[in-house]
Design an enzyme around this catalytic site. Structure first.
Site, PDB file in Angstrom:
ATOM      1  N   GLY A  92       0.814  -1.217   0.000  1.00 30.96           N
ATOM      2  CA  GLY A  92       0.000   0.000   0.000  1.00 30.96           C
ATOM      3  C   GLY A  92       0.842   1.259   0.000  1.00 30.96           C
ATOM      4  O   GLY A  92       0.326   2.360  -0.206  1.00 30.96           O
ATOM      5  N   ARG A  93       2.123   1.096   0.274  1.00 36.01           N
ATOM      6  CA  ARG A  93       2.978   2.287   0.307  1.00 36.01           C
ATOM      7  C   ARG A  93       4.407   1.940  -0.093  1.00 36.01           C
ATOM      8  O   ARG A  93       5.324   2.713   0.184  1.00 36.01           O
ATOM      9  CB  ARG A  93       2.961   2.916   1.690  1.00 36.01           C
ATOM     10  CG  ARG A  93       3.290   1.933   2.805  1.00 36.01           C
ATOM     11  CD  ARG A  93       3.422   2.653   4.102  1.00 36.01           C
ATOM     12  NE  ARG A  93       3.479   1.718   5.212  1.00 36.01           N
ATOM     13  CZ  ARG A  93       3.717   2.090   6.441  1.00 36.01           C
ATOM     14  NH1 ARG A  93       3.939   3.348   6.722  1.00 36.01           N
ATOM     15  NH2 ARG A  93       3.741   1.202   7.404  1.00 36.01           N
ATOM     16  N   LYS A 113      10.011   2.189   0.625  1.00 38.71           N
ATOM     17  CA  LYS A 113       8.855   2.091   1.530  1.00 38.71           C
ATOM     18  C   LYS A 113       8.434   3.498   1.940  1.00 38.71           C
ATOM     19  O   LYS A 113       9.241   4.255   2.480  1.00 38.71           O
ATOM     20  CB  LYS A 113       9.242   1.254   2.756  1.00 38.71           C
ATOM     21  CG  LYS A 113       8.089   1.019   3.722  1.00 38.71           C
ATOM     22  CD  LYS A 113       8.450  -0.033   4.751  1.00 38.71           C
ATOM     23  CE  LYS A 113       7.355  -0.184   5.794  1.00 38.71           C
ATOM     24  NZ  LYS A 113       7.706  -1.196   6.806  1.00 38.71           N
ATOM     25  N   ARG A 176      14.711  -0.319   1.151  1.00 38.81           N
ATOM     26  CA  ARG A 176      14.920  -1.614   1.780  1.00 38.81           C
ATOM     27  C   ARG A 176      15.476  -2.576   0.750  1.00 38.81           C
ATOM     28  O   ARG A 176      15.057  -2.560  -0.405  1.00 38.81           O
ATOM     29  CB  ARG A 176      13.543  -2.070   2.260  1.00 38.81           C
ATOM     30  CG  ARG A 176      13.510  -3.255   3.111  1.00 38.81           C
ATOM     31  CD  ARG A 176      12.270  -3.200   3.976  1.00 38.81           C
ATOM     32  NE  ARG A 176      11.075  -3.621   3.237  1.00 38.81           N
ATOM     33  CZ  ARG A 176       9.922  -3.930   3.839  1.00 38.81           C
ATOM     34  NH1 ARG A 176       9.817  -3.829   5.160  1.00 38.81           N
ATOM     35  NH2 ARG A 176       8.887  -4.301   3.144  1.00 38.81           N
ATOM     36  N   ASP A 256       1.105 -11.497   6.427  1.00 40.33           N
ATOM     37  CA  ASP A 256       1.652 -10.615   5.382  1.00 40.33           C
ATOM     38  C   ASP A 256       3.001 -10.028   5.801  1.00 40.33           C
ATOM     39  O   ASP A 256       3.685  -9.411   4.978  1.00 40.33           O
ATOM     40  CB  ASP A 256       0.667  -9.492   5.037  1.00 40.33           C
ATOM     41  CG  ASP A 256       0.156  -8.764   6.269  1.00 40.33           C
ATOM     42  OD1 ASP A 256      -0.463  -9.412   7.132  1.00 40.33           O
ATOM     43  OD2 ASP A 256       0.402  -7.555   6.390  1.00 40.33           O
TER      44      ASP A 256
HETATM   45  P1  AMP Z   1       1.928  -3.107   7.992  1.00 38.76           P
HETATM   46  O1  AMP Z   1       1.124  -3.044   9.236  1.00 38.76           O
HETATM   47  O2  AMP Z   1       2.907  -1.979   7.834  1.00 38.76           O
HETATM   48  O3  AMP Z   1       2.541  -4.426   7.740  1.00 38.76           O
HETATM   49  O4  AMP Z   1       0.878  -2.851   6.796  1.00 38.76           O
HETATM   50  C1  AMP Z   1      -0.263  -3.642   6.574  1.00 38.76           C
HETATM   51  C2  AMP Z   1      -0.879  -3.238   5.260  1.00 38.76           C
HETATM   52  O5  AMP Z   1      -1.297  -1.881   5.296  1.00 38.76           O
HETATM   53  C3  AMP Z   1       0.048  -3.342   4.051  1.00 38.76           C
HETATM   54  O6  AMP Z   1      -0.716  -3.704   2.937  1.00 38.76           O
HETATM   55  C4  AMP Z   1       0.581  -1.942   3.922  1.00 38.76           C
HETATM   56  O7  AMP Z   1       1.026  -1.658   2.619  1.00 38.76           O
HETATM   57  C5  AMP Z   1      -0.651  -1.131   4.279  1.00 38.76           C
HETATM   58  N1  AMP Z   1      -0.300   0.187   4.802  1.00 38.76           N
HETATM   59  C6  AMP Z   1       0.233   0.485   6.013  1.00 38.76           C
HETATM   60  N2  AMP Z   1       0.400   1.809   6.149  1.00 38.76           N
HETATM   61  C7  AMP Z   1      -0.026   2.372   4.989  1.00 38.76           C
HETATM   62  C8  AMP Z   1      -0.106   3.715   4.516  1.00 38.76           C
HETATM   63  N3  AMP Z   1       0.269   4.759   5.254  1.00 38.76           N
HETATM   64  N4  AMP Z   1      -0.602   3.893   3.258  1.00 38.76           N
HETATM   65  C9  AMP Z   1      -0.999   2.862   2.506  1.00 38.76           C
HETATM   66  N5  AMP Z   1      -0.956   1.586   2.900  1.00 38.76           N
HETATM   67  C10 AMP Z   1      -0.482   1.341   4.133  1.00 38.76           C
HETATM   68 MG    MG Z   2       3.491  -5.335   6.369  1.00 37.24          MG
END
Ligand code: AMP
Ligand code: MG
Length: 493
Positions: A92-93, A113, A176, A256
């Site tokens: 998502g980012r 990232k 990364r 994930d």
């Molecule tokens: P994480 O908790 O960082 O492993 O993220 C879980 C999911 O949420 C993944 O698909 C990330 O890409 C998405 N995600 C987390 N933060 C963001 C953000 N600020 N914008 C878009 N997607 C996000």
């Molecule tokens: Mg993640």
């Protein structure tokens, strides 16, 4: 060593069918500036460190300018988050620029990232804050220094662009590096959608790129998917043993965030345990402790069960069960070996478990710093008349320590070599320096308030050699000061 324009991209993931990823037009990040770079990681992609001083460096590592050969994309995946299946997540980012082949022939994913909105951003902003980028940058290099498999970090680029979390913060992009960013969830997404040919295609890709030895003769090739699950199971079990031995808590062990290569991955609200507490929860967003420190080994297996389910179109159920049954023995065997080594035992066995468990119980009762207590155990004097006062005085229950020390002394009789040789062995596995939350917090505050990035560089250097004494740096081994109790680490990043 290469200039930016000469980096040797060879993009294998981009060659997979479109259903595996989404190609991107990225969102520019205004006026980016370099926060920190890591020369050790630059070597992995043959990047000349002089390049970090180029005026346009930051533009390339935000995605504002595209490196020649890069093919930006976001990877698709799903995942079990806190026990619940989410059918579609994806980067998502994060943007995968591609893979760089180094002179040793290794391929390294280069991922930005926090590089902006992607088709998988859902309602979020696609950004990462400077705070969490610094934490991931330092922790991945700290883990590498500790000898624990992990993604790596090349650099952080900052910007004054505002990002809204609990408070207003500023955006940053972390670059990364990893041999692969494929996760358990990369398989789960296709199982959920019933796209079984994609599961096989992804498994074939991972086997060919990372585990060619699993299919290098016709007999093995017939069994390659089972062997693949076995490889991931064994690697995950060993990784969990390493996390437990060093006192590392990941914080968000969703599927994930589980690397198919058994790497520590997707650093969020992680923490190194300080005062020893097996129920330690590093993530304030996890009040029930699903991912508490002592839960991690069994969560590793739970996550592998999700992976096995996603691979079920390729592996008969009974065979998958047999593979998963191999998790616990590998975990325990490695855990005993690593914990024994922390006590200087060259070949610890099941018989040594009581010795290890009793010490941990005493540490818990006396709220001792896990890292520092083990480090100081190297000074244990095994002579019959030694009182070991410096150690002994740290425990509330001195009689319990005396009884334990007697058992330890008896056990050491069966170890070869002198006390000083044992100390050398122990110092090589009991780190002096870990990434304590308060150390990261000091570096973050200097960066946020004063644009002073020197503390990040100092910690990066310190943590790359965590087992060395590093004279002059002793204060960085101190257990947390009083103010550090208020540091709260949540999922927000
Ligand atoms: P994480 O908790 O960082 O492993 O993220 C879980 C999911 O949420 C993944 O698909 C990330 O890409 C998405 N995600 C987390 N933060 C963001 C953000 N600020 N914008 C878009 N997607 C996000
Ligand atoms: Mg993640």
């Amino acid at each position: 060593m290469h200039k930016l324009e000469q980096l040797n991209f060879e993009n294998t993931f981009a060659r997979l069918p479109d259903s595996f990823h989404s190609r991107l037009n990225h969102t520019p990040l205004p006026a980016p500036y370099l926060v920190s770079f890591n020369a050790n990681a630059a070597r992995l992609i043959d990047l000349d460190i002089e390049e970090f001083s180029r005026a346009d460096f930051a533009e390339h590592f935000t995605g504002n300018r595209l490196l020649p050969g890069a093919e930006p994309l976001s990877m698709l995946y799903a995942g079990h988050q806190f026990g619940h299946f989410v059918p579609q997540l994806g980067d998502g980012r994060a943007i995968l620029l591609g893979e760089i082949k180094n002179r040793a022939g290794e391929l390294w994913d280069v991922q930005l990232k926090g590089a902006g909105i992607t088709p998988y951003s859902r309602s979020a902003d696609g950004r990462a804050v400077l705070r969490s980028s610094i934490r991931e940058y330092l922790c991945s290099e700290a883990m590498h220094g500790l000898g624990i498999p992990t993604s790596r970090a090349l650099c952080i680029v900052g910007s004054d662009e505002e990002v809204y979390r609990e408070a207003i913060e500023t955006a940053a992009v972390l670059t990364r590096l990893a041999p692969s960013h494929v996760r358990f969830g990369s398989f789960e997404v296709f199982f959920y959608r019933g796209q079984h040919e994609q599961i096989a295609a992804l498994a074939d890709y991972v086997i060919a790129r990372h585990f060619p030895h699993l299919a290098d003769d016709p007999e093995k090739a017939k069994d390659k998917y089972r062997l693949f699950l076995d490889e991931v199971t064994q690697r995950t079990a060993k990784l969990m043993a390493q996390w437990q031995a060093v006192g590392f808590s990941h914080g968000v062990m969703n599927t994930d965030n589980m690397s198919i290569l058994g790497l520590t991955f997707d650093y969020g609200p992680f923490g190194f345990m300080e005062s020893y507490d097996p129920g330690y929860i590093c993530n304030h967003s996890d009040p029930r402790g699903r991912y508490a420190f002592d839960q991690q080994p069994q969560v590793g297996l739970w996550n592998l069960t999700c992976l096995a389910q996603a691979l079920s179109p390729l592996i008969p159920i009974a065979a998958a069960h047999a593979v998963l049954d191999g998790y616990a023995p590998t975990y325990y065997q490695h855990h005993v070996k690593l914990m024994g080594a922390k006590l200087g035992l060259s070949s610890a066995t099941q018989d040594d478990i009581q010795l290890i468990v009793s010490l941990l119980e005493m540490m818990h009762a006396s709220q001792l710093d896990y890292t520092n207590l083990f480090r100081s155990m190297g000074n244990f004097n095994s002579a019959a008349d030694a009182t070991n006062d410096l150690l002994r005085d740290q425990f509330i229950d001195r009689a319990a320590f005396d009884a334990w020390a007697e058992a330890y002394r008896a056990r050491l009789q069966r170890e070869p070599g002198t006390d000083s040789e044992r100390k050398t062995r122990m110092d090589a596995v009991n780190p002096k320096y870990i990434l304590r939350n308060y150390l990261a917090q000091i570096a973050i505050e200097k960066a946020e308030k004063h644009r002073d990035f020197s503390e990040i560089d100092r910690l990066l250097n310190l943590l790359s050699k965590p087992f060395d004494e590093q004279p002059g740096m002793e204060s960085y081994a101190a257990s947390p000061p009083e103010w550090a109790r208020q540091i709260s680490v949540s999922c927000s990043s």
